[in-house]
Enzyme design. Structure first.
Site, PDB file in Angstrom:
ATOM      1  N   LEU A  58       1.050  -1.084  -0.043  1.00 13.68           N
ATOM      2  CA  LEU A  58      -0.017  -0.027  -0.137  1.00 13.68           C
ATOM      3  C   LEU A  58       1.079   1.045  -0.017  1.00 13.68           C
ATOM      4  O   LEU A  58       1.772   1.377   0.723  1.00 13.68           O
ATOM      5  CB  LEU A  58      -0.869   0.164   1.167  1.00 13.68           C
ATOM      6  CG  LEU A  58      -2.056  -0.873   1.126  1.00 13.68           C
ATOM      7  CD1 LEU A  58      -2.713  -1.210   2.646  1.00 13.68           C
ATOM      8  CD2 LEU A  58      -3.118  -0.689   0.204  1.00 13.68           C
TER       9      LEU A  58
ATOM     10  N   ARG B  68     -22.035 -11.513 -17.344  1.00 14.60           N
ATOM     11  CA  ARG B  68     -22.781 -12.098 -16.395  1.00 14.60           C
ATOM     12  C   ARG B  68     -24.266 -12.435 -16.836  1.00 14.60           C
ATOM     13  O   ARG B  68     -24.776 -11.672 -17.631  1.00 14.60           O
ATOM     14  CB  ARG B  68     -22.812 -11.632 -14.962  1.00 14.60           C
ATOM     15  CG  ARG B  68     -21.323 -11.793 -14.454  1.00 14.60           C
ATOM     16  CD  ARG B  68     -21.308 -11.312 -13.114  1.00 14.60           C
ATOM     17  NE  ARG B  68     -20.373 -10.255 -12.928  1.00 14.60           N
ATOM     18  CZ  ARG B  68     -19.844  -9.770 -11.783  1.00 14.60           C
ATOM     19  NH1 ARG B  68     -19.809 -10.703 -10.636  1.00 14.60           N
ATOM     20  NH2 ARG B  68     -19.029  -8.718 -11.710  1.00 14.60           N
TER      21      ARG B  68
ATOM     22  N   THR C  21     -24.097 -12.504  -7.235  1.00 16.38           N
ATOM     23  CA  THR C  21     -24.790 -11.193  -6.630  1.00 16.38           C
ATOM     24  C   THR C  21     -24.903 -10.431  -7.680  1.00 16.38           C
ATOM     25  O   THR C  21     -24.353 -10.441  -8.791  1.00 16.38           O
ATOM     26  CB  THR C  21     -23.858 -10.546  -5.557  1.00 16.38           C
ATOM     27  OG1 THR C  21     -23.602 -11.653  -4.468  1.00 16.38           O
ATOM     28  CG2 THR C  21     -24.254  -9.397  -4.818  1.00 16.38           C
TER      29      THR C  21
ATOM     30  N   LYS D 258      -8.262 -18.196  -5.604  1.00 15.85           N
ATOM     31  CA  LYS D 258      -9.191 -17.687  -4.377  1.00 15.85           C
ATOM     32  C   LYS D 258      -8.943 -18.882  -3.339  1.00 15.85           C
ATOM     33  O   LYS D 258      -8.829 -18.557  -2.145  1.00 15.85           O
ATOM     34  CB  LYS D 258     -10.600 -17.866  -4.775  1.00 15.85           C
ATOM     35  CG  LYS D 258     -11.174 -16.561  -5.742  1.00 15.85           C
ATOM     36  CD  LYS D 258     -11.122 -15.424  -4.957  1.00 15.85           C
ATOM     37  CE  LYS D 258     -11.789 -14.286  -5.670  1.00 15.85           C
ATOM     38  NZ  LYS D 258     -11.794 -12.740  -5.016  1.00 15.85           N
TER      39      LYS D 258
ATOM     40  N   LEU E  25     -11.531  -6.907  -1.682  1.00 16.17           N
ATOM     41  CA  LEU E  25     -12.463  -7.291  -2.794  1.00 16.17           C
ATOM     42  C   LEU E  25     -11.706  -7.142  -3.957  1.00 16.17           C
ATOM     43  O   LEU E  25     -12.487  -7.746  -4.976  1.00 16.17           O
ATOM     44  CB  LEU E  25     -13.718  -6.456  -2.845  1.00 16.17           C
ATOM     45  CG  LEU E  25     -14.898  -6.920  -1.677  1.00 16.17           C
ATOM     46  CD1 LEU E  25     -14.619  -6.942  -0.232  1.00 16.17           C
ATOM     47  CD2 LEU E  25     -16.065  -5.844  -1.725  1.00 16.17           C
TER      48      LEU E  25
ATOM     49  N   TYR F  63      -9.178 -18.258 -11.726  1.00 16.34           N
ATOM     50  CA  TYR F  63     -10.018 -17.730 -10.449  1.00 16.34           C
ATOM     51  C   TYR F  63     -10.299 -18.424  -9.391  1.00 16.34           C
ATOM     52  O   TYR F  63      -9.998 -18.228  -8.099  1.00 16.34           O
ATOM     53  CB  TYR F  63     -11.470 -17.266 -11.238  1.00 16.34           C
ATOM     54  CG  TYR F  63     -12.261 -16.635 -10.246  1.00 16.34           C
ATOM     55  CD1 TYR F  63     -12.128 -15.150  -9.945  1.00 16.34           C
ATOM     56  CD2 TYR F  63     -13.486 -17.259  -9.902  1.00 16.34           C
ATOM     57  CE1 TYR F  63     -13.041 -14.443  -8.873  1.00 16.34           C
ATOM     58  CE2 TYR F  63     -14.480 -16.382  -9.121  1.00 16.34           C
ATOM     59  CZ  TYR F  63     -14.203 -15.122  -8.781  1.00 16.34           C
ATOM     60  OH  TYR F  63     -15.219 -14.232  -7.964  1.00 16.34           O
TER      61      TYR F  63
HETATM   62  P1  NAD Z   1     -15.756  -5.890  -9.953  1.00 12.46           P
HETATM   63  O1  NAD Z   1     -14.860  -6.518 -11.271  1.00 12.46           O
HETATM   64  O2  NAD Z   1     -16.997  -5.307 -10.528  1.00 12.46           O
HETATM   65  O3  NAD Z   1     -14.992  -5.269  -8.731  1.00 12.46           O
HETATM   66  C1  NAD Z   1     -13.399  -5.746  -8.527  1.00 12.46           C
HETATM   67  C2  NAD Z   1     -12.624  -4.472  -8.397  1.00 12.46           C
HETATM   68  O4  NAD Z   1     -11.270  -5.052  -8.183  1.00 12.46           O
HETATM   69  C3  NAD Z   1     -12.551  -3.832  -9.737  1.00 12.46           C
HETATM   70  O5  NAD Z   1     -12.995  -2.260  -9.513  1.00 12.46           O
HETATM   71  C4  NAD Z   1     -11.108  -3.752 -10.346  1.00 12.46           C
HETATM   72  O6  NAD Z   1     -10.679  -2.496 -10.989  1.00 12.46           O
HETATM   73  C5  NAD Z   1     -10.413  -4.131  -9.039  1.00 12.46           C
HETATM   74  N1  NAD Z   1      -9.345  -4.817  -8.896  1.00 12.46           N
HETATM   75  C6  NAD Z   1      -8.710  -5.929  -9.662  1.00 12.46           C
HETATM   76  N2  NAD Z   1      -7.507  -6.280  -9.467  1.00 12.46           N
HETATM   77  C7  NAD Z   1      -7.078  -5.241  -8.840  1.00 12.46           C
HETATM   78  C8  NAD Z   1      -5.750  -5.007  -8.188  1.00 12.46           C
HETATM   79  N3  NAD Z   1      -4.594  -5.836  -8.626  1.00 12.46           N
HETATM   80  N4  NAD Z   1      -5.496  -3.977  -7.557  1.00 12.46           N
HETATM   81  C9  NAD Z   1      -6.394  -3.136  -7.244  1.00 12.46           C
HETATM   82  N5  NAD Z   1      -7.776  -3.270  -7.665  1.00 12.46           N
HETATM   83  C10 NAD Z   1      -7.953  -4.365  -8.498  1.00 12.46           C
HETATM   84  O7  NAD Z   1     -16.373  -7.385  -9.338  1.00 12.46           O
HETATM   85  P2  NAD Z   1     -17.175  -7.695  -8.159  1.00 12.46           P
HETATM   86  O8  NAD Z   1     -18.410  -8.495  -8.630  1.00 12.46           O
HETATM   87  O9  NAD Z   1     -17.641  -6.274  -7.464  1.00 12.46           O
HETATM   88  O10 NAD Z   1     -16.437  -8.539  -7.268  1.00 12.46           O
HETATM   89  C11 NAD Z   1     -15.974  -7.911  -5.996  1.00 12.46           C
HETATM   90  C12 NAD Z   1     -15.178  -9.269  -5.209  1.00 12.46           C
HETATM   91  O11 NAD Z   1     -16.194 -10.326  -4.783  1.00 12.46           O
HETATM   92  C13 NAD Z   1     -14.342 -10.130  -6.136  1.00 12.46           C
HETATM   93  O12 NAD Z   1     -13.292 -10.387  -4.912  1.00 12.46           O
HETATM   94  C14 NAD Z   1     -15.004 -11.302  -6.352  1.00 12.46           C
HETATM   95  O13 NAD Z   1     -14.017 -12.577  -6.940  1.00 12.46           O
HETATM   96  C15 NAD Z   1     -16.047 -11.680  -5.555  1.00 12.46           C
HETATM   97  N6  NAD Z   1     -17.248 -12.139  -5.860  1.00 12.46           N
HETATM   98  C16 NAD Z   1     -18.254 -11.575  -6.391  1.00 12.46           C
HETATM   99  C17 NAD Z   1     -19.015 -12.168  -7.027  1.00 12.46           C
HETATM  100  C18 NAD Z   1     -20.266 -11.701  -7.619  1.00 12.46           C
HETATM  101  O14 NAD Z   1     -21.457 -12.404  -8.023  1.00 12.46           O
HETATM  102  N7  NAD Z   1     -20.438 -10.339  -8.028  1.00 12.46           N
HETATM  103  C19 NAD Z   1     -19.500 -13.667  -6.571  1.00 12.46           C
HETATM  104  C20 NAD Z   1     -18.135 -14.337  -5.939  1.00 12.46           C
HETATM  105  C21 NAD Z   1     -17.297 -13.413  -5.537  1.00 12.46           C
HETATM  106  N1  UDP Z   2     -25.461 -17.860 -18.777  1.00 13.57           N
HETATM  107  C1  UDP Z   2     -26.527 -17.679 -19.647  1.00 13.57           C
HETATM  108  N2  UDP Z   2     -26.462 -16.750 -20.557  1.00 13.57           N
HETATM  109  C2  UDP Z   2     -25.571 -15.862 -20.588  1.00 13.57           C
HETATM  110  C3  UDP Z   2     -24.581 -15.615 -19.482  1.00 13.57           C
HETATM  111  C4  UDP Z   2     -24.526 -16.559 -18.744  1.00 13.57           C
HETATM  112  O1  UDP Z   2     -26.959 -18.733 -19.942  1.00 13.57           O
HETATM  113  O2  UDP Z   2     -25.653 -14.737 -21.260  1.00 13.57           O
HETATM  114  C5  UDP Z   2     -25.322 -18.850 -17.703  1.00 13.57           C
HETATM  115  C6  UDP Z   2     -23.853 -19.292 -17.513  1.00 13.57           C
HETATM  116  O3  UDP Z   2     -23.453 -20.492 -18.370  1.00 13.57           O
HETATM  117  C7  UDP Z   2     -24.180 -19.992 -16.000  1.00 13.57           C
HETATM  118  C8  UDP Z   2     -25.045 -19.143 -15.420  1.00 13.57           C
HETATM  119  O4  UDP Z   2     -25.779 -18.211 -16.728  1.00 13.57           O
HETATM  120  O5  UDP Z   2     -24.382 -21.073 -16.208  1.00 13.57           O
HETATM  121  C9  UDP Z   2     -24.402 -18.022 -14.595  1.00 13.57           C
HETATM  122  O6  UDP Z   2     -23.333 -17.476 -15.410  1.00 13.57           O
HETATM  123  P1  UDP Z   2     -22.670 -15.985 -14.888  1.00 13.57           P
HETATM  124  O7  UDP Z   2     -21.424 -15.993 -15.825  1.00 13.57           O
HETATM  125  O8  UDP Z   2     -23.636 -14.873 -14.499  1.00 13.57           O
HETATM  126  O9  UDP Z   2     -21.909 -16.470 -13.521  1.00 13.57           O
HETATM  127  P2  UDP Z   2     -21.051 -17.638 -12.936  1.00 13.57           P
HETATM  128  O10 UDP Z   2     -21.173 -18.928 -14.011  1.00 13.57           O
HETATM  129  O11 UDP Z   2     -19.795 -17.339 -12.578  1.00 13.57           O
HETATM  130  O12 UDP Z   2     -21.942 -18.380 -11.784  1.00 13.57           O
END
Ligand code: NAD
Ligand code: UDP
Length: 316
Positions: free
Chosen positions: A64, A190, A179, A153, A77, A149
């Site tokens: 940082l 997504r 989410t 993680k 995050l 990924y």
């Molecule tokens: P997002 O891509 O919208 O946000 C991720 C953020 O991290 C972005 O703003 C990106 O610029 C920043 N980032 C990436 N690499 C970086 C680095 N090296 N240094 C500084 N910043 C960096 O994704 P999100 O949906 O908001 O996801 C946030 C977190 O939640 C992630 O860790 C993701 O793995 C986890 N998560 C999200 C979901 C979901 O459904 N959204 C599901 C499972 C886990």
């Molecule tokens: N998916 C779909 N159409 C789309 C995008 C995704 O049918 O345009 C499906 C994808 O194959 C998966 C589910 O929807 O089975 C959720 O996909 P997403 O990429 O949102 O999240 P993740 O696979 O990471 O759960």
């Protein structure tokens, strides 16, 4: 109330920006650290004038850059999160969840800062146990397009484990399940953003595979409440919590619901092949979060989708 200063890495992303909103609304101070690799400045534009908010553009795989008088919490995050995002930025994804986590854990070790690592339901891979409790070890391909990924993680989780057990860092892990909500990036492929924007634009909706695969969708404000509980409640050090909504739906039924709520009854279906290693079923077991955190999601899918569709409608 004690005012908390938090660093939110990935705070310019979808979930991170909502977490910043939540912390500031409680009167706390927030430093958002983000390199904008998948995030957007417009997600935090409305916070710029807030005296309690600071933004620092920085890649968290490096130490940082700023010296803070006091940091109480770090929410890690930062990481690309969508399949398109992490496949495009695969090496960056591996590094932010491994090197980035290590840097931040070292910071917390030296300064006695509380740490939360945002892990994912993807650590369960394509699960063979249903629903998935935190004790399930998963069914993950270590050598495929999702491995950057899933495995990074899992490595991040191992680093958290070591810092708790070797150095007594006050850390915990949340495993986030799918989410959705406003600010979900329109272009990251997504299912929620794809289907809503396709319906609103009158384009055919892309259904991967036969649509029988399931997901469980959690509205973002519910998730943020769970994130806060996981760091602020007593006795959460060393714990892992599934955070998600257990309401499971097939993607086919989900697509029908989106069509209904968008009012696009004429939408055609564009069938596409199921992506490699796409999990067949996913549903969180959230009994631990209910018991320990007193948390459970409140927003039903229909209501959350309505709010999300309204947000996209204003932008299309
Ligand atoms: P997002 O891509 O919208 O946000 C991720 C953020 O991290 C972005 O703003 C990106 O610029 C920043 N980032 C990436 N690499 C970086 C680095 N090296 N240094 C500084 N910043 C960096 O994704 P999100 O949906 O908001 O996801 C946030 C977190 O939640 C992630 O860790 C993701 O793995 C986890 N998560 C999200 C979901 C979901 O459904 N959204 C599901 C499972 C886990
Ligand atoms: N998916 C779909 N159409 C789309 C995008 C995704 O049918 O345009 C499906 C994808 O194959 C998966 C589910 O929807 O089975 C959720 O996909 P997403 O990429 O949102 O999240 P993740 O696979 O990471 O759960």
């Amino acid at each position: 109330m004690k005012r908390i200063h938090s660093i939110v890495t990935g705070g310019a992303g979808f979930v991170g920006s909502h977490l910043c909103d939540f912390l500031l609304a409680q009167g706390h101070k927030v430093t958002c650290v983000d390199n904008l690799i998948t995030g957007k400045k417009e997600n935090i534009e409305h916070l710029r004038a807030n005296r309690n908010f600071k933004f620092k553009k920085h890649n968290v795989i490096k130490p940082l850059p700023i010296r803070f008088a006091q940091v109480d919490y770090i929410f890690h995050l930062a990481s690309p999160a969508s399949p398109i995002g992490y496949m495009q930025h695969s090496i960056e994804t591996i590094l932010v969840n491994s090197m980035g986590s290590l840097q931040l854990l070292e910071y917390c070790r030296k300064r006695k800062t509380k740490f939360l690592f945002a892990s994912t339901s993807e650590v369960y891979g394509s699960p063979q146990v249903h629903p998935q409790p935190e004790t399930y070890w998963g069914h993950v391909n270590s050598f495929g397009p999702r491995s950057c990924y899933d495995e990074s993680k899992r490595l991040g989780e191992a680093l958290v484990y070591e810092h708790i057990h070797k150095f007594k860092v006050d850390a915990r892990i949340i495993r986030i399940f799918n989410t959705y909500g406003p600010r979900l990036n329109e272009n990251d492929g997504r299912v929620v953003s794809n289907l809503i924007t396709q319906c609103l634009r009158g384009k055919p909706i892309t259904l991967y595979g036969d649509g029988s695969q399931t997901r469980s969708f959690c509205y973002v404000s519910d998730l943020v409440a769970g994130i806060w509980a996981a760091i602020s409640r007593e006795n959460t050090m060393g714990e892992i919590f599934n955070l998600g909504n257990p309401q499971e739906t097939t993607i086919r039924d989900f697509s029908k619901l989106v069509i209904e709520l968008c009012g696009s009854v004429d939408s055609k279906i564009n069938n596409k092949p199921l992506p490699v290693d796409d999990p067949v079923r996913r549903k969180p077991d959230i009994s631990k979060a209910k018991r320990v955190l007193g948390w459970e999601p409140r927003i039903p899918l229909k209501e959350g989708l309505r709010q999300t569709i309204d947000w996209y409608r204003d932008r299309i």
